[in-house]
Design a protein around this motif. Structure first.
Motif, PDB file in Angstrom:
ATOM      1  N   ARG A 135       0.832  -1.203   0.000  1.00 39.02           N
ATOM      2  CA  ARG A 135       0.000   0.000   0.000  1.00 39.02           C
ATOM      3  C   ARG A 135       0.867   1.253   0.000  1.00 39.02           C
ATOM      4  NH1 ARG A 135      -2.947  -2.818   4.079  1.00 39.02           N
ATOM      5  NH2 ARG A 135      -2.384  -1.280   5.657  1.00 39.02           N
ATOM      6  N   SER A 136       2.096   1.126  -0.494  1.00 38.48           N
ATOM      7  CA  SER A 136       3.015   2.265  -0.492  1.00 38.48           C
ATOM      8  C   SER A 136       2.523   3.362  -1.431  1.00 38.48           C
ATOM      9  CB  SER A 136       4.417   1.815  -0.893  1.00 38.48           C
ATOM     10  OG  SER A 136       4.403   1.190  -2.156  1.00 38.48           O
ATOM     11  N   LEU A 137       2.977   4.580  -1.170  1.00 44.43           N
ATOM     12  CA  LEU A 137       2.592   5.729  -1.990  1.00 44.43           C
ATOM     13  C   LEU A 137       3.360   5.707  -3.309  1.00 44.43           C
ATOM     14  CD1 LEU A 137       2.701   8.553   0.711  1.00 44.43           C
ATOM     15  CD2 LEU A 137       0.790   7.065   0.103  1.00 44.43           C
ATOM     16  N   LYS A 138       2.684   6.032  -4.399  1.00 43.10           N
ATOM     17  CA  LYS A 138       3.359   6.056  -5.695  1.00 43.10           C
ATOM     18  C   LYS A 138       4.436   7.133  -5.762  1.00 43.10           C
ATOM     19  CE  LYS A 138      -0.017   3.925  -8.803  1.00 43.10           C
ATOM     20  NZ  LYS A 138      -0.830   4.101 -10.032  1.00 43.10           N
ATOM     21  N   ASN A 139       4.194   8.242  -5.086  1.00 38.30           N
ATOM     22  CA  ASN A 139       5.153   9.359  -5.122  1.00 38.30           C
ATOM     23  C   ASN A 139       5.872   9.508  -3.790  1.00 38.30           C
ATOM     24  OD1 ASN A 139       2.830  10.124  -3.815  1.00 38.30           O
ATOM     25  ND2 ASN A 139       2.901  12.253  -4.504  1.00 38.30           N
ATOM     26  N   GLU A 140       6.140   8.378  -3.132  1.00 40.18           N
ATOM     27  CA  GLU A 140       6.734   8.433  -1.800  1.00 40.18           C
ATOM     28  C   GLU A 140       8.104   9.095  -1.815  1.00 40.18           C
ATOM     29  OE1 GLU A 140       7.856   5.377   1.861  1.00 40.18           O
ATOM     30  OE2 GLU A 140       6.267   4.870   0.434  1.00 40.18           O
ATOM     31  N   ALA A 141       8.902   8.820  -2.851  1.00 46.09           N
ATOM     32  CA  ALA A 141      10.253   9.402  -2.910  1.00 46.09           C
ATOM     33  C   ALA A 141      10.187  10.926  -2.955  1.00 46.09           C
ATOM     34  CB  ALA A 141      11.009   8.864  -4.119  1.00 46.09           C
ATOM     35  N   ALA A 155      10.115  10.614  19.872  1.00 47.71           N
ATOM     36  CA  ALA A 155       9.592  11.350  18.718  1.00 47.71           C
ATOM     37  C   ALA A 155       8.778  12.583  19.105  1.00 47.71           C
ATOM     38  CB  ALA A 155       8.737  10.428  17.861  1.00 47.71           C
ATOM     39  N   ASP A 156       9.022  13.655  18.367  1.00 45.20           N
ATOM     40  CA  ASP A 156       8.116  14.803  18.397  1.00 45.20           C
ATOM     41  C   ASP A 156       7.005  14.614  17.370  1.00 45.20           C
ATOM     42  OD1 ASP A 156       9.541  16.202  20.376  1.00 45.20           O
ATOM     43  OD2 ASP A 156      10.936  16.996  18.884  1.00 45.20           O
ATOM     44  N   ILE A 157       7.387  14.109  16.182  1.00 43.01           N
ATOM     45  CA  ILE A 157       6.401  13.853  15.128  1.00 43.01           C
ATOM     46  C   ILE A 157       6.707  12.505  14.482  1.00 43.01           C
ATOM     47  CG2 ILE A 157       5.363  14.615  12.958  1.00 43.01           C
ATOM     48  CD1 ILE A 157       6.228  17.451  13.585  1.00 43.01           C
ATOM     49  N   MET A 158       5.694  11.675  14.358  1.00 40.33           N
ATOM     50  CA  MET A 158       5.743  10.464  13.543  1.00 40.33           C
ATOM     51  C   MET A 158       4.692  10.611  12.458  1.00 40.33           C
ATOM     52  SD  MET A 158       4.427   6.656  14.492  1.00 40.33           S
ATOM     53  CE  MET A 158       3.695   5.658  13.186  1.00 40.33           C
ATOM     54  N   LEU A 159       5.075  10.328  11.224  1.00 39.38           N
ATOM     55  CA  LEU A 159       4.191  10.508  10.073  1.00 39.38           C
ATOM     56  C   LEU A 159       4.297   9.289   9.168  1.00 39.38           C
ATOM     57  CD1 LEU A 159       2.485  12.279   8.052  1.00 39.38           C
ATOM     58  CD2 LEU A 159       4.670  13.227   7.263  1.00 39.38           C
ATOM     59  N   SER A 160       3.152   8.796   8.700  1.00 37.04           N
ATOM     60  CA  SER A 160       3.168   7.699   7.745  1.00 37.04           C
ATOM     61  C   SER A 160       1.768   7.519   7.178  1.00 37.04           C
ATOM     62  CB  SER A 160       3.638   6.402   8.400  1.00 37.04           C
ATOM     63  OG  SER A 160       3.854   5.396   7.413  1.00 37.04           O
ATOM     64  N   ALA A 218      -5.254  12.369   8.747  1.00 39.22           N
ATOM     65  CA  ALA A 218      -5.196  13.219   7.553  1.00 39.22           C
ATOM     66  C   ALA A 218      -5.778  12.435   6.378  1.00 39.22           C
ATOM     67  CB  ALA A 218      -3.749  13.623   7.263  1.00 39.22           C
ATOM     68  N   ILE A 219      -6.948  12.840   5.919  1.00 36.98           N
ATOM     69  CA  ILE A 219      -7.683  12.068   4.918  1.00 36.98           C
ATOM     70  C   ILE A 219      -7.382  12.595   3.514  1.00 36.98           C
ATOM     71  CG2 ILE A 219      -9.966  11.379   4.097  1.00 36.98           C
ATOM     72  CD1 ILE A 219      -9.072  10.051   6.704  1.00 36.98           C
ATOM     73  N   ALA A 220      -6.827  11.714   2.686  1.00 41.80           N
ATOM     74  CA  ALA A 220      -6.483  12.051   1.302  1.00 41.80           C
ATOM     75  C   ALA A 220      -7.391  11.262   0.352  1.00 41.80           C
ATOM     76  CB  ALA A 220      -5.010  11.735   1.046  1.00 41.80           C
ATOM     77  N   ASP A 221      -7.044  11.269  -0.930  1.00 42.07           N
ATOM     78  CA  ASP A 221      -7.820  10.550  -1.938  1.00 42.07           C
ATOM     79  C   ASP A 221      -7.391   9.085  -2.005  1.00 42.07           C
ATOM     80  OD1 ASP A 221      -9.359  12.825  -3.218  1.00 42.07           O
ATOM     81  OD2 ASP A 221      -7.319  13.564  -3.475  1.00 42.07           O
ATOM     82  N   TYR A 222      -8.161   8.296  -2.760  1.00 43.71           N
ATOM     83  CA  TYR A 222      -7.852   6.885  -2.967  1.00 43.71           C
ATOM     84  C   TYR A 222      -6.902   6.713  -4.158  1.00 43.71           C
ATOM     85  CZ  TYR A 222     -12.099   5.754  -0.234  1.00 43.71           C
ATOM     86  OH  TYR A 222     -13.061   5.635   0.736  1.00 43.71           O
ATOM     87  N   GLY A 252     -10.570  -5.053   0.464  1.00 44.89           N
ATOM     88  CA  GLY A 252      -9.300  -4.773   1.116  1.00 44.89           C
ATOM     89  C   GLY A 252      -9.120  -3.277   1.299  1.00 44.89           C
ATOM     90  N   LEU A 253      -7.951  -2.881   1.779  1.00 45.29           N
ATOM     91  CA  LEU A 253      -7.661  -1.466   1.991  1.00 45.29           C
ATOM     92  C   LEU A 253      -6.961  -0.883   0.774  1.00 45.29           C
ATOM     93  CD1 LEU A 253      -6.433  -1.394   5.708  1.00 45.29           C
ATOM     94  CD2 LEU A 253      -8.717  -0.880   4.809  1.00 45.29           C
ATOM     95  N   TYR A 254      -7.459   0.254   0.304  1.00 45.04           N
ATOM     96  CA  TYR A 254      -6.861   0.933  -0.841  1.00 45.04           C
ATOM     97  C   TYR A 254      -5.646   1.752  -0.401  1.00 45.04           C
ATOM     98  CZ  TYR A 254     -11.434  -0.021  -2.967  1.00 45.04           C
ATOM     99  OH  TYR A 254     -12.575  -0.628  -3.438  1.00 45.04           O
ATOM    100  N   PRO A 255      -4.635   1.859  -1.243  1.00 45.06           N
ATOM    101  CA  PRO A 255      -3.530   2.769  -0.933  1.00 45.06           C
ATOM    102  C   PRO A 255      -4.000   4.221  -0.937  1.00 45.06           C
ATOM    103  CG  PRO A 255      -2.920   1.189  -2.647  1.00 45.06           C
ATOM    104  CD  PRO A 255      -4.402   1.093  -2.479  1.00 45.06           C
ATOM    105  N   VAL A 256      -3.194   5.060  -0.321  1.00 44.15           N
ATOM    106  CA  VAL A 256      -3.462   6.502  -0.273  1.00 44.15           C
ATOM    107  C   VAL A 256      -2.882   7.163  -1.516  1.00 44.15           C
ATOM    108  CG1 VAL A 256      -3.004   8.633   0.998  1.00 44.15           C
ATOM    109  CG2 VAL A 256      -3.444   6.498   2.236  1.00 44.15           C
TER     110      VAL A 256
END
Length: 446
Positions: free
Chosen positions: A316-322, A353-358, A406-410, A425-429
């Protein structure tokens, strides 16, 4: 001869064990209040989605939850060791003397299974009438469980394990029971995990050995379903609260809440999880912080992106993660992969951690070990926000941290803006340029 529990579609008054009426369960120690108000954490949201339909749907859902789901204060649900007679366990649920237990997540599953079965057989209204009758009858009994008269030396503790391969279920359901018996100095038995698994996954072994080294050689796998003449379990007071006529907390449940006016919705378990935690989870957190006390984790980043390696069939990784990481790096973030860290380092990373993001995933389970200063930000979809928010909100209340959904698109190739949320199943973000810009603006404002 084992006592077989009734079928799922049985009237709740006959199917479920009732304090004060039924026998076979006795507490190790005196009874404690079912619910206790706590400070808890902070849960909030931001909308990153580009599509207006998703924005409107999510904002309406979040607003409704604040009155229909959220209590005035978060709570801790009691957890106590108990001696159970004629115990029947499968990987999902428990029964004592032939009746299913309303206790903890196993009780939530039994509650839901009973609702679905009766709804199919007789309709929703029949179930609503029957479940209300169960709690009405429970209120006529003395709901204080008796105390066990005798020693627990030599008794084994039994744990139902829905899915040992799933990190979330392992931490939420298996480790807390081990934490409870670790606190009991007179426990000399073995830990019996009832499961479909035939071997302990390596991460399970590592966490037990790290957090409970004194118990690591006393763990056995037992195939589901199994019966036990007498054993220890952990009794949780989350659902039992509703059958106790004297144990209520005034003004905790608002007048428009799903649980107001003696209502018992089919989603009872999700409402309870959204508002608090079992005390056994606190015991687990306390043990984790005790084990890591005095160890420096300053080599770990205080702002990090939680990455993960894609598994075959489960990516379910992000296509533009890099590209997203490049923007995070200039803002002081580093990437961390929990699968590369020891259990101690995972706990330390959350404490540091001060901030964890994923993006949404089982790694958010480690919010259980976060510091109160930690801000955890989850990139999700309308799907994950709707069906999984309560899972992680409960962990924010455990640690006292801040949790932002934080709600984004599918990430979805079909024609719908909002694809089917169940059965697929669960869709990637999908992090569009719009979503990325909004996220960076948000981070810059923290």
């Amino acid at each position: 001869m084992p006592i077989t529990p009734p079928a799922p579609e049985t009237d709740p008054r006959l199917a479920f064990w009732m304090p004060g009426r039924d026998t076979g369960l006795a507490l190790v120690g005196p009874s404690t209040p079912s619910w206790t108000p706590i400070k808890g954490g902070t849960t909030d949201t931001i909308t990153l989605a580009e599509h207006g339909r998703i924005q409107r749907r999510w904002n309406a859902q979040w607003t409704a939850w604040q009155t229909e789901t959220v209590f005035e204060k978060p709570v801790e649900y009691s957890s106590q060791l108990a001696v159970a007679d004629n115990l029947f366990v499968d990987e999902n649920i428990q029964a004592v003397n032939g009746k299913w237990l309303f206790s903890g997540t196993a009780g939530h599953r039994a509650f839901g299974a009973n609702f679905r079965a009766i709804k199919r057989a007789s309709g929703r209204e029949t179930w609503a009438t029957q479940i209300k009758a169960y709690f009405d009858e429970a209120k006529t009994h003395d709901s204080t469980l008796p105390s066990h008269d005798g020693t627990i030396a030599g008794l084994d503790v039994v744990i139902e394990a829905r899915n040992l391969s799933n990190y979330f279920h392992f931490v939420r359901e298996t480790l807390p029971t081990i934490a409870m018996v670790a606190c009991e100095k007179t426990f000399t038995g073995r830990i019996k995990i009832v499961t479909k698994a035939t071997t302990l996954p390596s991460f399970v072994q590592a966490h037990i050995a790290t957090l409970f080294p004194e118990l690591k050689d006393r763990v056995d796998l037992v195939q589901t379903p199994s019966t036990f003449d007498r054993a220890l379990i952990v009794w949780h007071g989350d659902i039992a609260y509703f059958g106790n006529p004297t144990d209520h907390i005034p003004n905790l449940i608002g007048p428009k809440n799903d649980l107001a006016n003696n209502a018992y919705p089919s989603r009872l378990g999700k409402v309870l999880m959204a508002n608090g935690n079992i005390a056994a989870l606190r015991k687990l957190r306390e043990r984790a912080l005790d084990v890591t006390d005095g160890i420096s984790f300053n080599h770990l980043p205080n702002k990090f992106w939680l990455g993960r390696r894609a598994a075959r069939g489960h990516d379910r990784s992000l296509k533009n993660e890099a590209a997203l990481l490049d923007l995070l790096y200039v803002r002081g973030f580093q990437q961390v992969l929990f699968e590369d860290l020891t259990p101690l380092a995972q706990i330390g990373a959350m404490q540091n951690a001060d901030i964890m993001l994923s993006y949404h995933g089982a790694g958010f389970t480690n919010m259980a070990y976060a510091a109160a200063k930690t801000h955890v930000i989850e990139l999700g979809t309308l799907q994950t926000g709707t069906i999984r928010w309560d899972d992680f909100a409960s962990l924010a209340h455990l640690s006292g941290c801040r949790y932002t959904v934080a709600i984004a698109d599918y990430e979805y190739d079909g024609p719908e803006v909002i694809p089917p949320n169940r059965g697929k199943g669960l869709y990637p973000v999908r992090m569009s340029d719009h979503a990325t810009d909004r996220l960076m603006t948000y981070l810059d404002g923290l």
